[in-house]
Every structure is written in C-alpha cells, then in structure tokens.
Design an enzyme around this catalytic site. Structure first.
Site, PDB file in Angstrom:
ATOM      1  N   ASN A  10      30.954  34.483   7.147  1.00 56.13           N
ATOM      2  CA  ASN A  10      31.114  35.635   6.263  1.00 56.13           C
ATOM      3  C   ASN A  10      32.609  35.808   6.011  1.00 56.13           C
ATOM      4  OD1 ASN A  10      31.251  38.121   5.048  1.00 56.13           O
ATOM      5  ND2 ASN A  10      30.582  39.288   6.860  1.00 56.13           N
ATOM      6  N   TRP A  11      33.030  35.363   4.839  1.00 56.66           N
ATOM      7  CA  TRP A  11      34.473  35.359   4.551  1.00 56.66           C
ATOM      8  C   TRP A  11      35.014  36.746   4.234  1.00 56.66           C
ATOM      9  CZ3 TRP A  11      35.553  30.564   0.876  1.00 56.66           C
ATOM     10  CH2 TRP A  11      35.156  29.382   1.534  1.00 56.66           C
ATOM     11  N   LYS A  12      34.124  37.708   4.045  1.00 51.24           N
ATOM     12  CA  LYS A  12      34.559  39.072   3.685  1.00 51.24           C
ATOM     13  C   LYS A  12      35.484  39.025   2.452  1.00 51.24           C
ATOM     14  CE  LYS A  12      33.662  40.427   8.359  1.00 51.24           C
ATOM     15  NZ  LYS A  12      33.760  41.449   9.380  1.00 51.24           N
ATOM     16  N   HIS A  99      25.153  44.465   5.587  1.00 50.30           N
ATOM     17  CA  HIS A  99      26.244  44.345   6.564  1.00 50.30           C
ATOM     18  C   HIS A  99      26.787  45.741   6.888  1.00 50.30           C
ATOM     19  CE1 HIS A  99      30.122  43.403   8.320  1.00 50.30           C
ATOM     20  NE2 HIS A  99      29.653  42.192   8.562  1.00 50.30           N
ATOM     21  N   GLU A 101      29.638  46.849   7.147  1.00 48.92           N
ATOM     22  CA  GLU A 101      30.743  47.287   6.268  1.00 48.92           C
ATOM     23  C   GLU A 101      30.214  47.776   4.920  1.00 48.92           C
ATOM     24  OE1 GLU A 101      33.075  43.708   6.707  1.00 48.92           O
ATOM     25  OE2 GLU A 101      33.448  44.248   8.789  1.00 48.92           O
ATOM     26  N   GLU A 171      24.415  42.427  14.694  1.00 50.74           N
ATOM     27  CA  GLU A 171      25.864  42.589  14.784  1.00 50.74           C
ATOM     28  C   GLU A 171      26.212  43.984  15.275  1.00 50.74           C
ATOM     29  OE1 GLU A 171      27.923  39.609  11.896  1.00 50.74           O
ATOM     30  OE2 GLU A 171      27.522  41.468  10.836  1.00 50.74           O
ATOM     31  N   GLY A 177      35.062  42.219  14.625  1.00 52.56           N
ATOM     32  CA  GLY A 177      36.505  42.186  14.426  1.00 52.56           C
ATOM     33  C   GLY A 177      37.314  42.801  15.553  1.00 52.56           C
ATOM     34  N   SER A 217      32.730  39.085  16.639  1.00 55.27           N
ATOM     35  CA  SER A 217      33.752  38.412  17.435  1.00 55.27           C
ATOM     36  C   SER A 217      33.288  37.083  18.045  1.00 55.27           C
ATOM     37  CB  SER A 217      34.283  39.350  18.533  1.00 55.27           C
ATOM     38  OG  SER A 217      34.941  40.468  17.945  1.00 55.27           O
ATOM     39  N   GLY A 238      32.655  36.085  11.196  1.00 56.65           N
ATOM     40  CA  GLY A 238      33.607  36.655  10.252  1.00 56.65           C
ATOM     41  C   GLY A 238      34.957  35.961  10.361  1.00 56.65           C
ATOM     42  N   GLY A 239      35.885  36.587  11.078  1.00 54.05           N
ATOM     43  CA  GLY A 239      37.271  36.107  11.169  1.00 54.05           C
ATOM     44  C   GLY A 239      37.402  34.614  11.434  1.00 54.05           C
TER      45      GLY A 239
HETATM   46  P1  PGA Z   1      33.835  38.981  13.134  1.00 51.12           P
HETATM   47  O1  PGA Z   1      32.865  39.534  11.958  1.00 51.12           O
HETATM   48  O2  PGA Z   1      33.328  37.616  13.494  1.00 51.12           O
HETATM   49  O3  PGA Z   1      35.194  38.947  12.490  1.00 51.12           O
HETATM   50  O4  PGA Z   1      33.737  39.942  14.250  1.00 51.12           O
HETATM   51  C1  PGA Z   1      31.495  39.284  11.955  1.00 51.12           C
HETATM   52  C2  PGA Z   1      30.849  39.904  10.769  1.00 51.12           C
HETATM   53  O5  PGA Z   1      31.267  41.001  10.351  1.00 51.12           O
HETATM   54  O6  PGA Z   1      29.912  39.320  10.177  1.00 51.12           O
END
Ligand code: PGA
Length: 256
Positions: A10-12, A99, A101, A171, A177, A217, A238-239
């Site tokens: 997930n590149w956000k 998600h 977010e 999640e 994050g 994470s 994500g990251g």
């Molecule tokens: P993260 O994000 O790996 O940076 O914690 C995961 C996500 O939001 O899908």
C-alpha cells in the site's frame, strides 16, 4: 493450507507516475523467483495506475495491481471520485476498501465500506477489506467484538462464492506506521476471529478460502513471525513497500 500467500504494498500518497514505473520494475526483478508461490500486489495512488498497469502488461510482469480506494456509484456528478469501472478498465485486480486512513480522514463507515465492496465485486475485481481497532478499543479489551462487527457490517449481503474470494486485512490502527505490532499470536487470534466470522456468515468453505492478511509495521525483520501463524495468509505493507528491497524481503518471507 491451500490458500496462496499474498503480500500487497500500500503505497499510500507516495510516488509520481514516473516513480511508480521504476518501483514496479525494481520490485518485479527482485521477486521474480517466487511469483508462483507468493502473490505480489502493488497498490499505487490513482494517478499512477495507468503507468503501473502499462509496465505490468508490456514487461509481462507477474504482479497484481491494486487501487487504494474507490467510490461506490457507477458514474455521475461526484467531483473528485473514481468509479469501479474506471479501475477495471485499467486492469486493476484489487481494491483496498475501508483502510483506517480512509475511515479517519475521508469519512468511510462500515456502511460505505459495504457499498464499495459490492461495487468492486460487481466489476469483477477483488476487494481487500481493511478492519482493525484503535488503541482505546484494544485497551478496553474489546478488539475481537469490534473487528467482528466491522466484518459483519462490511461484508453483509454478499454471496458465498464472492465471500470465498475476498481478501481481508487486519490492521490494528495503533500498529500502522508506528513500529509497534501485536504479537504474532495476538494478531493470529484476531485473524482467526475474522475467518470464523466469515464462516458464520457464508459457511465453512468461504472461511477456508478467504485470505486474511496482517498489516501494521510489517518489516523484513518481523514478517516471518507473522507468516508462521496458521490464520495469517500474508501482509498488507505500507512504509516498507516503498523500498523495493525491503518489500522483496517481505515477499520472500511469505514463501510457504
Ligand atoms: P505500515 O502501513 O506498514 O506503514 O504500518 C500499513 C498500512 O497502512 O496498510
């Protein structure tokens, strides 16, 4: 277990269309040896989907393409929104729905998540449905009930065949994050609850087939511990998905 592991990035809100081409090609090169064992998916921003889709097709990459959200209406006066058929037209395979977010900053609710899930399925793409509790819910000891409620509402009204093909990502919001994670056993307990909830709604075959990912994470250093758990079928990253070599290390850790 017959479920094929999946690692989705997930590149956000990172990477331009040009940068996306480079990252897709870098990832593809590094994961080339495991394509038949682990399903690899990248979910760039909307504006990168066309270039990512083109490079996947032209270079014949064995990589799935996902979007990070969608609107549930077919078309219409919805300024700024993207319809499911626009994604399907770009050969998008997966759509992340709900998600945390999107729930926190853009108003997604269990009800709109459900509408989006149905809209994605209608256009023959696969939703990656996200769920997970806040720290307050966790501290109150209500994680399992909360997640069960999100799944019951978000996946309501599907047919059993569709439910069997779904991907769900667990999640915990407090792990996204932050560098903090639940224990692998603790994450597996919630993933097992998710699977059981799908089973109660759509029967044991759907429960056996639905893929449940852990997200929050996930890094090369901890991925293997999560993948060792029986009800965790992969990860939503994500990251660490923004770095080709970290993402590839996570993919390799998912090899059965
Ligand atoms: P993260 O994000 O790996 O940076 O914690 C995961 C996500 O939001 O899908």
């Amino acid at each position: 277990m017959a479920r094929r592991p999946m690692v989705a990035g997930n590149w956000k809100m990172y990477k331009t269309a040009g940068e996306a081409v480079v990252l897709v090609q870098d990832v593809a090169e590094l994961v080339d040896d495991v394509w038949d064992k682990v399903e690899v998916v990248v979910c760039p921003p909307f504006t990168d989907l066309k270039s990512a889709s083109t490079v996947i097709e032209l270079d014949k990459l064995t990589m799935g393409l996902g979007a990070q959200d969608v609107f549930y209406e077919e078309e219409g006066a919805f300024t700024g929104a993207i319809a499911p058929r626009m994604l399907a037209d770009l050969r998008v395979d997966y759509v992340i729905v709900g998600h945390s977010e999107r729930r926190e900053y853009f108003g997604d609710t269990d009800e709109t998540v459900n509408l989006k899930v149905k809209a994605v399925l209608k256009h023959r793409m696969t939703p990656i449905v996200c769920c997970g509790e806040s720290l307050a819910v966790r501290d109150a000891g209500e994680t399992e009930g909360f997640v069960r409620g999100q799944i019951a509402a978000g996946l309501a009204g599907l047919d059993a065949d569709a439910a069997a093909k779904l991907v769900v990502a667990y999640e915990p919001i407090w792990a996204i994050g932050t560098g903090r994670t639940p224990t692998p056993e603790g994450a597996n307990d919630v993933c097992r609850t998710i699977r059981a909830t799908v089973g109660a709604m759509y029967g044991p075959p759907a429960a056996m087939s639905v893929r449940v990912l852990y997200g929050g994470s996930v890094k090369p250093e901890n991925a293997g511990m999560f993948f060792g758990e029986p009800d965790i079928d992969g990860a939503l990253v994500g990251g660490a998905s923004l770095d080709a070599s970290s993402f590839s290390d996570i993919v390799h850790a998912a090899r059965p």
